[in-house]
Design a protein around this motif. Structure first.
Motif, PDB file in Angstrom:
ATOM      1  N   ASN A   1      -5.353  -2.298 -11.437  1.00 54.27           N
ATOM      2  CA  ASN A   1      -5.724  -3.710 -11.269  1.00 54.27           C
ATOM      3  C   ASN A   1      -4.620  -4.529 -10.613  1.00 54.27           C
ATOM      4  N   ALA A   2      -4.042  -4.010  -9.549  1.00 50.33           N
ATOM      5  CA  ALA A   2      -2.974  -4.733  -8.857  1.00 50.33           C
ATOM      6  C   ALA A   2      -3.516  -6.005  -8.218  1.00 50.33           C
ATOM      7  N   ALA A   3      -2.720  -7.079  -8.291  1.00 46.45           N
ATOM      8  CA  ALA A   3      -3.118  -8.359  -7.700  1.00 46.45           C
ATOM      9  C   ALA A   3      -2.897  -8.350  -6.191  1.00 46.45           C
ATOM     10  N   ASP A   4      -1.905  -7.573  -5.730  1.00 45.62           N
ATOM     11  CA  ASP A   4      -1.643  -7.489  -4.288  1.00 45.62           C
ATOM     12  C   ASP A   4      -0.817  -6.245  -3.996  1.00 45.62           C
ATOM     13  N   TYR A   5      -0.825  -5.849  -2.738  1.00 47.18           N
ATOM     14  CA  TYR A   5      -0.107  -4.661  -2.266  1.00 47.18           C
ATOM     15  C   TYR A   5       0.404  -4.984  -0.868  1.00 47.18           C
ATOM     16  N   MET A   6       1.726  -5.069  -0.706  1.00 51.69           N
ATOM     17  CA  MET A   6       2.312  -5.479   0.571  1.00 51.69           C
ATOM     18  C   MET A   6       3.326  -4.459   1.064  1.00 51.69           C
TER      19      MET A   6
END
Length: 246
Positions: free
Chosen positions: A100-105
């Motif tokens: 459930n990651a909020a973002d991946y950069m």
């Protein structure tokens, strides 16, 4: 609001720490504190000693336990707070959604892109933390944060509000029904009724078993198979909407 950064590479760790501290200074009303860690075990030690953070900014590729494994372990421990992943490769992007990651950069992350992502996550956490209701007790009124409530139960015409730290608040004798008494809480999508005398915070449920509900506070309550089955469906739906920003 507590933010944890974990990255074994000094350059990237210091860069993200600097950007996050800059954001904290520009948003003093959020009362943000930032802690940086060099590896997963160091962060986990801090979590075990002083509790979870509100936001985790994690490198994916680290020696020992990588960021994905760290995220999974935090989830298993009941910490469902926001995770932002930073990495030099996109090969773990799909795996990040499983925690459930909020973002991946992808690093190096442009400052404006990172700040935009952080601001979105901070605001989502603030929305959860800022809502509260007032509880009438025999000693007066108590301000109760929605986020701090694990579940409420009706016992002999009083409502017991069970909190994350293991404490509880007991209301005065209520003259209305349970639903009307907790209507402020029930209007929030985090809360769902379980039977006629329980109101549960879906955000703090870590597992739904055949005849039991387990919370991230380590509390455990028992319910019928029918109620647990219905609750499980609501819990899964809630988590899906949280991940997808619905």
């Amino acid at each position: 609001m507590r933010i944890a950064i974990c990255d074994d590479e000094v350059f990237y760790r210091e860069q993200i720490l600097g950007l996050t501290q800059k954001y904290a200074i520009q948003n003093k009303s959020k009362k943000i504190t930032v802690s940086a860690f060099t590896h997963a075990e160091e962060l986990l030690d801090a979590v075990n000693k002083s509790g979870g953070f509100d936001i985790y900014i994690l490198d994916v590729i680290m020696p020992g336990m990588n960021g994905i494994e760290l995220g999974k372990l935090l989830r298993e421990k009941g910490f469902d707070e926001r995770i932002i992943y930073l990495t030099t490769s996109d090969e773990f992007a799909v795996a990040s959604y499983k925690v459930n990651a909020a973002d991946y950069m992808i690093k190096p992350v442009p400052e404006n892109e990172f700040i935009s992502s952080l601001d979105k996550v901070v605001k989502s956490v603030s929305d959860i933390k800022d809502k509260f209701t007032l509880i009438k007790t025999k000693d007066g009124s108590v301000k109760l944060s929605f986020d701090n409530l694990v579940y409420a139960e009706l016992i002999k015409r009083t409502v017991i509000y069970h909190l994350r730290d293991g404490n509880a608040i007991e209301s005065v004798y209520i003259r209305t029904n349970f639903g009307d008494t907790v209507k402020d809480l029930a209007s929030d999508k985090r809360f769902v009724f379980c039977g006629k005398s329980l109101l549960l915070n879906l955000h703090h449920i870590s597992g739904v078993q055949n005849e039991a509900i387990v919370f991230d506070s380590s509390d455990k309550i028992f319910a019928s198979k029918k109620l647990c089955r219905e609750l499980h469906n609501a819990w899964v739906s809630f988590n899906f909407s949280e991940v997808n920003g619905i």
